[in-house]
Design a protein around this motif. Structure first.
Motif, mmCIF file in Angstrom:
data_model
loop_
_atom_site.group_PDB
_atom_site.id
_atom_site.type_symbol
_atom_site.label_atom_id
_atom_site.label_comp_id
_atom_site.label_asym_id
_atom_site.label_seq_id
_atom_site.Cartn_x
_atom_site.Cartn_y
_atom_site.Cartn_z
ATOM 1 N N THR A 26 4.224 -3.999 -6.787
ATOM 2 C CA THR A 26 2.946 -4.459 -6.658
ATOM 3 C C THR A 26 2.156 -3.629 -5.286
ATOM 4 O OG1 THR A 26 3.566 -6.647 -7.068
ATOM 5 C CG2 THR A 26 1.825 -6.564 -5.692
ATOM 6 N N VAL A 27 1.519 -2.684 -5.850
ATOM 7 C CA VAL A 27 0.910 -1.574 -4.871
ATOM 8 C C VAL A 27 -0.503 -1.342 -5.210
ATOM 9 C CG1 VAL A 27 3.185 -0.610 -3.872
ATOM 10 C CG2 VAL A 27 1.804 0.235 -5.819
ATOM 11 N N ASP A 28 -1.244 -1.056 -4.012
ATOM 12 C CA ASP A 28 -2.739 -0.479 -4.415
ATOM 13 C C ASP A 28 -2.582 0.934 -3.449
ATOM 14 O OD1 ASP A 28 -5.302 -0.558 -4.520
ATOM 15 O OD2 ASP A 28 -5.841 -2.134 -3.409
ATOM 16 N N VAL A 59 13.381 9.585 -2.503
ATOM 17 C CA VAL A 59 12.920 11.062 -2.720
ATOM 18 C C VAL A 59 12.701 11.212 -4.159
ATOM 19 C CG1 VAL A 59 14.048 13.245 -2.820
ATOM 20 C CG2 VAL A 59 14.129 11.795 -0.611
ATOM 21 N N GLN A 60 13.361 10.358 -4.972
ATOM 22 C CA GLN A 60 13.410 10.274 -6.487
ATOM 23 C C GLN A 60 14.169 11.651 -7.103
ATOM 24 O OE1 GLN A 60 12.843 7.382 -6.300
ATOM 25 N NE2 GLN A 60 10.924 6.922 -5.060
ATOM 26 N N SER A 61 13.708 12.616 -6.539
ATOM 27 C CA SER A 61 14.309 13.779 -7.002
ATOM 28 C C SER A 61 14.089 15.221 -6.151
ATOM 29 C CB SER A 61 13.920 14.230 -8.635
ATOM 30 O OG SER A 61 14.494 15.662 -9.102
ATOM 31 N N ALA A 69 4.173 12.300 -10.023
ATOM 32 C CA ALA A 69 2.931 12.129 -9.093
ATOM 33 C C ALA A 69 3.228 11.706 -7.578
ATOM 34 C CB ALA A 69 1.948 11.212 -9.891
ATOM 35 N N ARG A 70 4.431 12.399 -7.054
ATOM 36 C CA ARG A 70 4.813 11.933 -5.682
ATOM 37 C C ARG A 70 4.159 12.732 -4.647
ATOM 38 N NH1 ARG A 70 7.740 7.849 -4.429
ATOM 39 N NH2 ARG A 70 8.796 8.933 -2.911
ATOM 40 N N GLY A 71 3.239 13.718 -5.027
ATOM 41 C CA GLY A 71 2.432 14.335 -3.920
ATOM 42 C C GLY A 71 3.199 15.402 -3.198
ATOM 43 N N GLY A 84 9.278 -3.954 3.198
ATOM 44 C CA GLY A 84 9.488 -3.094 2.207
ATOM 45 C C GLY A 84 8.152 -3.031 1.412
ATOM 46 N N GLY A 85 7.784 -2.448 0.407
ATOM 47 C CA GLY A 85 6.881 -2.185 -0.220
ATOM 48 C C GLY A 85 7.032 -1.672 -1.745
ATOM 49 N N GLY A 86 5.787 -0.832 -2.057
ATOM 50 C CA GLY A 86 4.866 -0.200 -1.017
ATOM 51 C C GLY A 86 5.490 0.745 -0.024
ATOM 52 N N THR A 87 4.696 1.128 0.960
ATOM 53 C CA THR A 87 5.366 2.009 1.671
ATOM 54 C C THR A 87 4.667 1.593 3.124
ATOM 55 O OG1 THR A 87 5.160 3.773 0.135
ATOM 56 C CG2 THR A 87 5.190 4.416 2.395
ATOM 57 N N PRO A 88 5.471 0.693 3.762
ATOM 58 C CA PRO A 88 4.928 0.038 5.179
ATOM 59 C C PRO A 88 4.603 1.255 6.047
ATOM 60 C CG PRO A 88 6.779 -0.988 4.448
ATOM 61 C CD PRO A 88 6.630 0.137 3.440
ATOM 62 N N PHE A 131 0.744 -1.097 0.054
ATOM 63 C CA PHE A 131 0.027 0.061 0.027
ATOM 64 C C PHE A 131 0.901 1.331 -0.029
ATOM 65 C CE2 PHE A 131 -2.146 -3.274 2.083
ATOM 66 C CZ PHE A 131 -3.471 -3.447 1.231
ATOM 67 N N CYS A 132 0.226 2.174 -0.844
ATOM 68 C CA CYS A 132 1.054 3.571 -0.818
ATOM 69 C C CYS A 132 -0.066 4.620 -0.827
ATOM 70 C CB CYS A 132 1.840 3.586 -2.155
ATOM 71 S SG CYS A 132 3.172 2.414 -2.077
ATOM 72 N N GLU A 133 0.332 5.764 -0.268
ATOM 73 C CA GLU A 133 -0.592 6.862 -0.590
ATOM 74 C C GLU A 133 -0.468 7.760 -1.730
ATOM 75 O OE1 GLU A 133 0.778 9.258 2.969
ATOM 76 O OE2 GLU A 133 2.689 8.295 2.120
ATOM 77 N N THR A 134 0.546 7.237 -2.401
ATOM 78 C CA THR A 134 0.469 8.097 -3.929
ATOM 79 C C THR A 134 0.657 6.572 -4.856
ATOM 80 O OG1 THR A 134 2.862 8.249 -3.587
ATOM 81 C CG2 THR A 134 1.540 10.109 -3.326
ATOM 82 N N ARG A 135 0.332 6.946 -6.106
ATOM 83 C CA ARG A 135 0.579 5.787 -7.226
ATOM 84 C C ARG A 135 1.486 6.546 -8.196
ATOM 85 N NH1 ARG A 135 2.070 2.238 -8.868
ATOM 86 N NH2 ARG A 135 1.212 0.265 -9.736
ATOM 87 N N CYS A 136 2.910 6.273 -8.047
ATOM 88 C CA CYS A 136 3.681 7.179 -8.732
ATOM 89 C C CYS A 136 3.740 6.690 -10.350
ATOM 90 C CB CYS A 136 5.182 7.098 -8.188
ATOM 91 S SG CYS A 136 4.972 7.381 -6.229
ATOM 92 N N THR A 137 4.021 7.691 -11.055
ATOM 93 C CA THR A 137 3.696 7.424 -12.662
ATOM 94 C C THR A 137 4.917 6.422 -13.132
ATOM 95 O OG1 THR A 137 4.809 9.462 -13.155
ATOM 96 C CG2 THR A 137 2.399 9.395 -13.229
ATOM 97 N N PHE A 138 5.937 6.112 -12.439
ATOM 98 C CA PHE A 138 6.982 5.608 -12.898
ATOM 99 C C PHE A 138 7.141 4.250 -12.324
ATOM 100 C CE2 PHE A 138 8.475 7.869 -9.251
ATOM 101 C CZ PHE A 138 8.880 6.778 -8.345
ATOM 102 N N CYS A 139 6.223 3.858 -11.220
ATOM 103 C CA CYS A 139 6.640 2.710 -10.558
ATOM 104 C C CYS A 139 5.964 1.383 -10.770
ATOM 105 C CB CYS A 139 6.287 3.186 -8.892
ATOM 106 S SG CYS A 139 6.550 1.683 -7.799
ATOM 107 N N HIS A 140 6.592 0.252 -10.833
ATOM 108 C CA HIS A 140 6.007 -1.033 -11.279
ATOM 109 C C HIS A 140 5.885 -1.956 -10.111
ATOM 110 C CE1 HIS A 140 10.011 -2.357 -11.419
ATOM 111 N NE2 HIS A 140 10.338 -1.352 -12.053
HETATM 112 S S1 SF4 Z 1 7.515 4.645 -5.492
HETATM 113 FE FE1 SF4 Z 1 7.161 4.109 -3.613
HETATM 114 S S2 SF4 Z 1 5.406 5.308 -3.157
HETATM 115 FE FE2 SF4 Z 1 5.631 5.624 -5.319
HETATM 116 S S3 SF4 Z 1 3.873 3.703 -5.986
HETATM 117 FE FE3 SF4 Z 1 6.112 2.864 -5.728
HETATM 118 S S4 SF4 Z 1 6.214 2.164 -3.795
HETATM 119 FE FE4 SF4 Z 1 4.567 3.420 -3.877
#
Ligand code: SF4
Ligand code: SAM
Length: 474
Positions: free
Chosen positions: A69-71, A180-182, A192-194, A116-120, A58-67
């Motif tokens: 397994t998250v909801d 952080v990504q950038s 879309a990191r928010g 890990g995750g996701g965002t524990p 689970f994550c509170e954002t759904r980033c446009t690059f990330c593949h």
């Molecule tokens: S980069 Fe991190 S916060 Fe963003 S969707 Fe992927 S796991 Fe979730």
């Protein structure tokens, strides 16, 4: 040098490699095929030690690059979201108990834990506490075991963030890792990191107050990324000085940034190969100037004590790894694999609801896997060994003798990469001769390692790519 490298089959790839943005495990995720889970469970010969990975999807954002397994889960805001998370955690606890009993029977001690995750850190404090209690009660954790958890700038700076981190530390968590990504607002917006730059700067200050050892992730080559963005990120790092830094290279699968990369009008906003290489050289040079040691092509430590042991376990298969949760992968019994006693790499169902349903109805959620036979062990010795140095010990020599044709195939690849300047001979601390990627080869680390995948793995990856293309055309 680029034409010579291209001729040897190496170039910067912007597509995911075998199912991941780096050669994270061997055999790679996309080469795993459906299997009957019962055939794996009872055959694995777990060693004396294993690492444990627990996936929180689970994550509170759904980033446009990330593949991964998250909801999406925005924290305790909706009854529906809470119920979904509660069911997932119930499944995870059942899976923890299932494998805990098996590892106890084989007397296996857990040498490191990674949540890990996701965002524990999106989970509330009581859920995190409950999860850690379950891990401690089901597994025999070695004293002093490294215990890492993943967060994100948003969860760390949230009102409860600092309280959760202090509580985690009190429960024995030794390391925090977050992306952080950038530090560039434009790149962050399209990812879309928010958040904007100011949030990760605050998150780093909090991490620094609570943990001695923590890591931050950056990604080079996201949409709108550029050499000046790399430079700005380096300036931020010079101020923050994290103990550990992972600087990935953006590779995209079937996520929005992947579609943008394949769209002509948007492609111009991504770095080209030459700019990427200059950016990587800039990163290496400046990180060294800031006093960091480079542990591989992507990772930097302020001092050797901050090296991440878990990443090494994941990429070497020299020690067993048990991964729990949706889409998590494991490797068991690999280092002792023999022709008649196979080790296995296997992966749980990446579909979150069907993973949960499987576990809660008493089934084992393993969906795909691959037996690690002698051919795969030989391939792994190159595909993961050349990253830090491949020394041919007695076991590898006998594997080569048993598989002369495959050995000639690898010798041919080694010659080609040597001629292109991508490999170098070296002596280890004990004076043993080995082979590893040269500085030039490290610029293309994952792309070069992919060349050493076994013929069987390569043919499965090719089959999958062809059938995916056919499906897209249909
Ligand atoms: S980069 Fe991190 S916060 Fe963003 S969707 Fe992927 S796991 Fe979730
Ligand atoms: C599982 S994420 C966990 C971090 C946490 N959820 C966050 O985003 O802050 C681990 C890291 O993988 C990296 N990553 C994810 N997708 C990637 C991609 N497509 N290319 C390169 N790196 C990627 C990111 O740097 C991310 O921080």
């Amino acid at each position: 040098m680029l034409p010579a490298l291209h001729a040897a089959g190496i170039g910067i790839s912007r597509a995911v490699l075998g199912g991941s943005h780096s050669v994270a495990i061997y055999p790679p995720i996309d080469s795993l095929t459906p299997l009957d889970s019962r055939s794996v469970i009872d055959k694995i010969d777990w060693g004396k030690e294993a690492s444990l990975y627990v996936h929180i999807a689970f994550c509170e954002t759904r980033c446009t690059f990330c593949h991964y397994t998250v909801d999406h889960y925005a924290g305790k805001h909706s009854i529906e979201g809470d119920a979904k998370v509660a069911r997932y955690l119930a499944a995870l606890k059942r899976e923890l108990a299932f494998w805990g009993a098996r590892l106890a029977r084989s007397g296996t001690v857990v040498s490191s834990v990674y949540i890990g995750g996701g965002t524990p850190l999106v989970l509330d404090e009581s859920a995190l506490r409950d999860l850690i209690c379950a891990i401690r009660s089901e597994y025999d954790l070695r004293s002093g075991a490294e215990f890492c958890i993943e967060g994100s700038p948003l969860t760390i700076t949230a009102p409860e963030g600092e309280y959760k981190l202090r509580s985690l530390k009190a429960q024995g968590v030794t390391r925090l890792s977050f992306g952080v990504q950038s530090f560039d607002d434009e790149v962050l917006k399209y990812a879309a990191r928010g958040y904007k730059r100011e949030t990760p700067i605050r998150a780093c200050a909090i991490a620094n107050r609570i943990f001695e050892n923590w890591n931050l992730d950056l990604i080079q080559g996201l949409y709108k990324g550029s050499t000046s963005e790399v430079w700005d990120n380096l300036e931020a790092i010079a101020e923050i000085r994290p103990p550990h830094l992972t600087w990935y290279h953006g590779r995209f699968g079937d996520r929005p940034q992947g579609h943008w990369f394949r769209t002509e009008t948007k492609r111009v906003e991504f770095e080209d190969e030459f700019t990427t290489l200059l950016g990587r050289i800039l990163i290496w040079q400046e990180m060294a100037a800031l006093g960091y040691d480079q542990t591989d092509g992507n990772r930097f430590v302020r001092s050797q004590e901050f090296t991440d042991p878990f990443k090494r376990i994941r990429t070497t298969a020299a020690s067993d790894l048990l991964g729990l949760g949706a889409g998590a992968y494991s490797h068991g019994g690999v280092k002792v694999a023999k022709a008649n006693s196979l080790g296995h790499v296997f992966r749980n169902d990446p579909n979150i609801p069907s993973y949960v349903d499987a576990v809660l109805t008493g089934n084992v959620p393993i969906a795909t896997g691959r037996a690690v036979n002698e051919e795969e062990l030989l391939a792994a010795s190159y595909a993961t060994g050349l990253r830090i140095g491949r020394i041919e010990d007695e076991n590898l020599r006998s594997l080569r003798c048993a598989h002369p044709e495959l050995s000639r195939y690898y010798d041919g690849l080694v010659d080609e990469l040597n001629n292109a300047g991508a490999l170098e001979a070296y002596l280890d601390d004990r004076g043993q001769a080995g082979l590893r990627l040269s500085a030039l080869g490290k610029l293309f680390e994952d792309e070069a390692l992919c060349l050493f995948f076994s013929p069987a793995v390569k043919s499965e990856l090719a089959r999958r790519t062809t059938s995916e293309r056919k499906m897209q055309l249909a």
